[in-house]
Motif scaffolding. Structure first.
Motif, short mmCIF file in Angstrom:
data_model
loop_
_atom_site.label_atom_id
_atom_site.label_comp_id
_atom_site.label_asym_id
_atom_site.label_seq_id
_atom_site.Cartn_x
_atom_site.Cartn_y
_atom_site.Cartn_z
N ARG A 1 -3.53 -8.29 -2.39
CA ARG A 1 -2.17 -7.79 -2.16
C ARG A 1 -2.06 -6.76 -1.04
O ARG A 1 -1.01 -6.68 -0.38
CB ARG A 1 -1.64 -7.14 -3.45
N TYR A 2 -3.10 -5.99 -0.82
CA TYR A 2 -3.01 -4.87 0.13
C TYR A 2 -4.26 -4.81 1.01
O TYR A 2 -5.28 -5.44 0.71
CB TYR A 2 -2.88 -3.53 -0.61
N THR A 3 -4.16 -4.02 2.07
CA THR A 3 -5.34 -3.71 2.88
C THR A 3 -5.14 -2.34 3.50
O THR A 3 -4.02 -1.85 3.63
CB THR A 3 -5.57 -4.78 3.96
N GLN A 4 -6.26 -1.72 3.88
CA GLN A 4 -6.20 -0.41 4.52
C GLN A 4 -7.03 -0.43 5.80
O GLN A 4 -7.97 -1.21 5.94
CB GLN A 4 -6.71 0.67 3.57
N TYR A 5 -6.66 0.44 6.73
CA TYR A 5 -7.38 0.49 8.00
C TYR A 5 -7.16 1.84 8.66
O TYR A 5 -6.32 2.64 8.24
CB TYR A 5 -6.91 -0.63 8.93
N MET A 6 -7.94 2.08 9.72
CA MET A 6 -7.81 3.27 10.55
C MET A 6 -7.82 2.84 12.01
O MET A 6 -8.72 2.13 12.43
CB MET A 6 -8.97 4.25 10.32
N TYR B 1 0.80 -3.92 3.11
CA TYR B 1 0.77 -5.16 2.34
C TYR B 1 -0.08 -6.20 3.07
O TYR B 1 -0.03 -6.32 4.29
CB TYR B 1 2.18 -5.70 2.13
N ASP B 2 -0.84 -6.95 2.30
CA ASP B 2 -1.68 -8.01 2.86
C ASP B 2 -0.88 -9.31 2.91
O ASP B 2 0.20 -9.42 2.33
CB ASP B 2 -2.93 -8.19 2.00
N SER B 3 -1.45 -10.30 3.61
CA SER B 3 -0.81 -11.61 3.69
C SER B 3 -1.29 -12.47 2.52
O SER B 3 -2.41 -12.99 2.53
CB SER B 3 -1.14 -12.30 5.01
N VAL B 4 -0.45 -12.59 1.50
CA VAL B 4 -0.81 -13.39 0.33
C VAL B 4 -1.00 -14.85 0.72
O VAL B 4 -1.92 -15.53 0.24
CB VAL B 4 0.29 -13.25 -0.75
N LYS B 5 -0.15 -15.36 1.60
CA LYS B 5 -0.25 -16.76 2.01
C LYS B 5 -1.59 -17.04 2.69
O LYS B 5 -2.23 -18.07 2.43
CB LYS B 5 0.90 -17.12 2.95
#
Length: 534
Positions: A37-42, A54-58
């Motif tokens: 569902r989600y992702t994190q980054y810097m 939000y991540d790409s569910v598709k």
């Protein structure tokens, strides 16, 4: 009735595997959900503040379909392929994977023109200065005075620099490229110890080719990649010993684990995992040699650091400093700074300086601050849940594990990638594209690890093969307690790849068995028969 020792030992062994299965499955069920569902980054060049999106569910669903279909196709082909051809396919795919990692790493090291800063600069600089007879880093307020555990890596790097020349961090980067390829090869050999399935091996080789953080971290002049290589070598040698009971494999286990401890302090998680698994295995199998080997490893890990400290005391004339107490990193890991949970905020260093470099006073003050933070959590459980959820996800749900945050400097006054080059764009305009690739791979790996814990970790399974999985569990709980940093999770991530590939294989094989009309005797591939001595 008397006490049945054999039965008690077997129950203890079964309980150990059950704990690994339940705890590992629970952890990765949560990680799979959040990575879905989600992702994190810097962003490179910015502040060390994780951004949650939000991540790409598709796209994740599409990846699930592709991996499921691809594994099924490989299994279908494998059943109809001659052993000779399977042997060739395994080796060709392995060579392609190793070649890709090595060539891509060499390109990245050259093109990114990485200039080591921070801890990297102090470590390779310290090794070079010690060669030249300058020991100011060893003062109480100096770098090694504050972080004496770095002297293990510095001592090894000093030996290396005596061969290639002082301040030659480029040579160390090249060494990391070789060790990155070596780590991937160790994963391949571990799989060959577990199974001779061509499907698993080819799947692993393909997944490793998509592990871009491993390539980006080759320019990181530090102990991360060397520690991964030594840790995976130790696992490989343990599995070899399990097969052949040759003492030489235990010797290599001891050497590998001691070196892993020297180059990276957090390798203690691997050492503890090995101790737990080996004790259970050794008691069950009545194998004193393997138990003595792991006890020797623990003793040597302590003894080597003692010897290194003494060596530098004699050479420099400076008494060994206890440095900043470890409890300060636990206290910092409980703090929230500018909305970021548990990440570095300079607390240990500032507290140590304020206590005039007195380790005992620093530890006492850190314990008092920690107690105050624990009272906050106890009085506000909802805040505590939010804090630890954000802390865990900011480390474990970053697909790049800060690989480009630390290793993709922007063009400036000195060095950095050439403006407009691919290396420059990877850290700039193409960063999000790279992130998306790594995001998909991370989701696949986490899903594979969930399958592994559910299907491969059984009550009677060989606990030695689960050592990396136990290490990942230990690393997860450590990340909850101490300073948060996605880079610290990177070594655990690399350890997951062979076992994630194995988890996917077991799952698809089980699905094909349930849906196929053929008899069970024709369908089940006997893994033990296919295991090959590597």
């Amino acid at each position: 009735m008397g006490w049945d020792r054999e039965k008690a030992v077997r129950r203890l062994y079964y309980a150990g595997n059950l704990v690994v299965r339940v705890v590992g499955s629970t952890i990765f069920l949560g990680l799979v959900w959040y990575s879905f569902r989600y992702t994190q980054y810097m962003l490179p060049g910015g502040d060390e503040i994780p951004m949650n999106v939000y991540d790409s569910v598709k796209q994740n669903i599409l990846c699930l379909c592709l991996v499921t279909g691809g594994t099924a196709v490989l299994l279908f082909i494998e059943r109809r392929m001659e052993r000779r051809v399977q042997f060739l396919v395994r080796h060709v795919s392995m060579l392609a994977m190793i070649g890709w990692i090595l060539l891509a790493s060499l390109w990245w090291i050259h093109s990114s023109a990485h200039l080591p800063v921070g801890d990297q600069a102090f470590v390779y600089g310290g090794a070079s200065y010690f060669i030249e007879g300058w020991y100011d880093f060893l003062y109480s307020g100096g770098y090694c005075g504050m972080y004496p555990h770095q002297l293990g890596l510095i001592a090894l790097m000093e030996g290396f620099f005596k061969i290639v020349g002082a301040h030659n961090y480029y040579a160390f980067e090249l060494l990391c490229a070789l060790l990155a390829a070596g780590s991937a090869y160790c994963g391949y050999r571990i799989l060959l110890e577990l199974t001779g399935s061509t499907t698993v091996v080819v799947s692993y080789n393909i997944l490793m080719m998509g592990c871009l953080p491993l390539i980006f971290y080759t320019s990181w002049v530090y102990g991360d990649i060397p520690s991964i290589f030594f840790a995976l070598t130790a696992v490989w040698m343990l599995l070899r010993y399990d097969r052949n009971c040759k003492i030489r494999y235990l010797v290599l286990v001891v050497i590998s684990l001691v070196l892993a401890m020297m180059v990276r302090r957090q390798s203690v998680v691997m050492l503890i995992s090995v101790c737990i698994a080996v004790l259970l295995y050794g008691i069950l199998q009545k194998d004193r040699n393997i138990i003595l080997a792991v006890l020797l490893t623990a003793a040597l890990s302590w003894g080597v650091f003692t010897a290194v400290y003494k060596m530098y005391e004699i050479r420099s004339g400076h008494e060994h400093s206890k440095g900043i107490p470890q409890i300060t990193w636990v206290t910092m890991g409980m703090q929230e700074t500018d909305g970021v949970c548990g990440w570095y905020n300079n607390y240990p260093k500032e507290l140590y300086y304020s206590m005039n470099f007195d380790s005992e006073l620093t530890a006492a003050a850190a314990k008092a601050d920690l107690y105050d933070r624990l009272k906050v959590f106890r009085n506000d459980p909802a805040y505590a849940r939010r804090f630890f959820r954000e802390k865990v996800l900011s480390q474990w749900n970053q697909p790049l594990y800060q690989a480009l945050y630390f290793n993709a400097e922007r063009p400036g006054d000195y060095m950095g990638p050439e403006e407009g080059s691919l290396a420059d764009r990877i850290g700039g305009e193409d960063y999000l594209s790279v992130l998306r690739i790594c995001d998909r791979v991370q989701f696949i790996i986490y899903m594979g690890m969930l399958f592994y814990f559910l299907l491969a970790v059984k009550k009677g399974s060989n606990i030695l093969q689960h050592i990396p999985a136990i290490t990942v569990i230990g690393g997860f709980f450590l990340s909850v307690l101490v300073e948060a940093k996605a880079r610290y999770i990177f070594p655990y991530y690399i350890m997951m790849f062979p076992f994630a590939a194995y988890g996917w294989y077991l799952t698809i094989r089980q699905v094909m068995f349930l849906t196929d009309r053929r008899s069970e005797e024709d369908q089940i591939v006997d893994i033990e028969e296919k295991r090959k001595v590597a």
